[in-house]
Structures are given as C-alpha cells and as structure tokens.
Design an enzyme around this catalytic site. Sequence first.
Site, PDB file in Angstrom:
ATOM      1  CG  HIS A  53      -1.962  -1.078   1.186  1.00  0.00           C
ATOM      2  ND1 HIS A  53      -2.977  -1.169   2.111  1.00  0.00           N
ATOM      3  CD2 HIS A  53      -2.162  -2.092   0.296  1.00  0.00           C
ATOM      4  CE1 HIS A  53      -3.762  -2.200   1.807  1.00  0.00           C
ATOM      5  NE2 HIS A  53      -3.290  -2.785   0.722  1.00  0.00           N
ATOM      6  CD  GLU A  55      -1.656   4.250   3.662  1.00  0.00           C
ATOM      7  OE1 GLU A  55      -1.444   3.432   2.735  1.00  0.00           O
ATOM      8  OE2 GLU A  55      -2.807   4.609   3.995  1.00  0.00           O
ATOM      9  CB  CYS A  83      -6.234  -0.502   5.152  1.00  0.00           C
ATOM     10  SG  CYS A  83      -4.547  -1.132   5.127  1.00  0.00           S
ATOM     11  CB  CYS A  86      -1.633   1.435   6.118  1.00  0.00           C
ATOM     12  SG  CYS A  86      -1.239   0.611   4.570  1.00  0.00           S
TER      13      CYS A  86
HETATM   14 ZN   LIG Z   1      -3.199   0.019   3.677  1.00  0.00          ZN
END
Ligand SMILES: [Zn+2]
Length: 155
Positions: A53, A55, A83, A86
């Site tokens: 992701h 991040e 999420c 993260c």
């Molecule tokens: Zn994430």
Amino acid sequence: MSINKFMKVAIDEARQGIHANHGGPFGSVIVKDGIIIGKGHNRVLINHDPTHHGEISAIRDACSKLKTHDLSGCEIYTTGEPCPMCLCACMWANIKKVYYGCTIDDNSKIGFRDSRFDKLLGGRENIKDYLVCIDRDACLELFDEYNHLKDHQVY
Ligand SMILES: [Zn+2]
C-alpha cells in the site's frame, strides 16, 4: 482550491501510480520538520504484493533514506484513510500524526475493501486524535480520476 503542499505531493505520487497501472489511487508522503523524507504509492498490482500500500511504500522509503526503523517526529500525508494494516504500520514506525484525504467509506465507494477489514478489527474511534482528515475534495477528484480509468482494478 488551496491544498496542503504535502497532500498535493501525495496526490501527485498517487496519480503517477494509477497512470502507470501500479495499483490503486493511494499515495503517501512522510514529513519530518517540514521536509519530505519519504514518499510512495500503491504498488499492489505491479509488485504482485497485496501489502504494498502507499503508506507502506512511503514508510519503507523514509526508513531506508534515514537508515532507521523509527520515524518518531514524522507525520504522514496520505490520499486515503489508512487501512488497519497501514494504520498499525504507522504506529509501529512511531509516526506521530496521520493526515488523510478520502475516508474509508470513500475507499468503499470506488470498490476497495477497507471498510470490511475495519469493521472486523475496529478500534479506530479510540485514536481519533491520531487521524486527521484534510483535503478530502482534492483526493475525491483523484479517486474519481481512477474510477474513470479504462481497465482500472480494485482488490
Ligand atoms: Zn493500507
């Protein structure tokens, strides 16, 4: 529209990623003492990595540049509300504040599953001060751009 300068970089980062078909519209920037020390975007598709992701990408970049696992004193600017994975990664890294654009509900509206995992794991209401929503409209434009890309994928 006046956009936070770091969020603008995060949006540009995400935009590069979506047009290169690297992954979803998620870009992140890590800032320490007013200086960008790391950035990255979602690379789930290009790297065949469900954990890559935006991040995570930015945390790896910042840690690699500073040669540390500890990002104390840093803030992250990210185009979508993190999420659960993260969010925890930001905490593991000791990032002091998370500024996000689109909300988890916005992520759902373009087809991503963050809401499902967040409902399952919960607890976000206990860290309200940690998460600050800014520049949502600018990030919604980015999400809309992604949604209108031919062959865009959600996962
Ligand atoms: Zn994430």
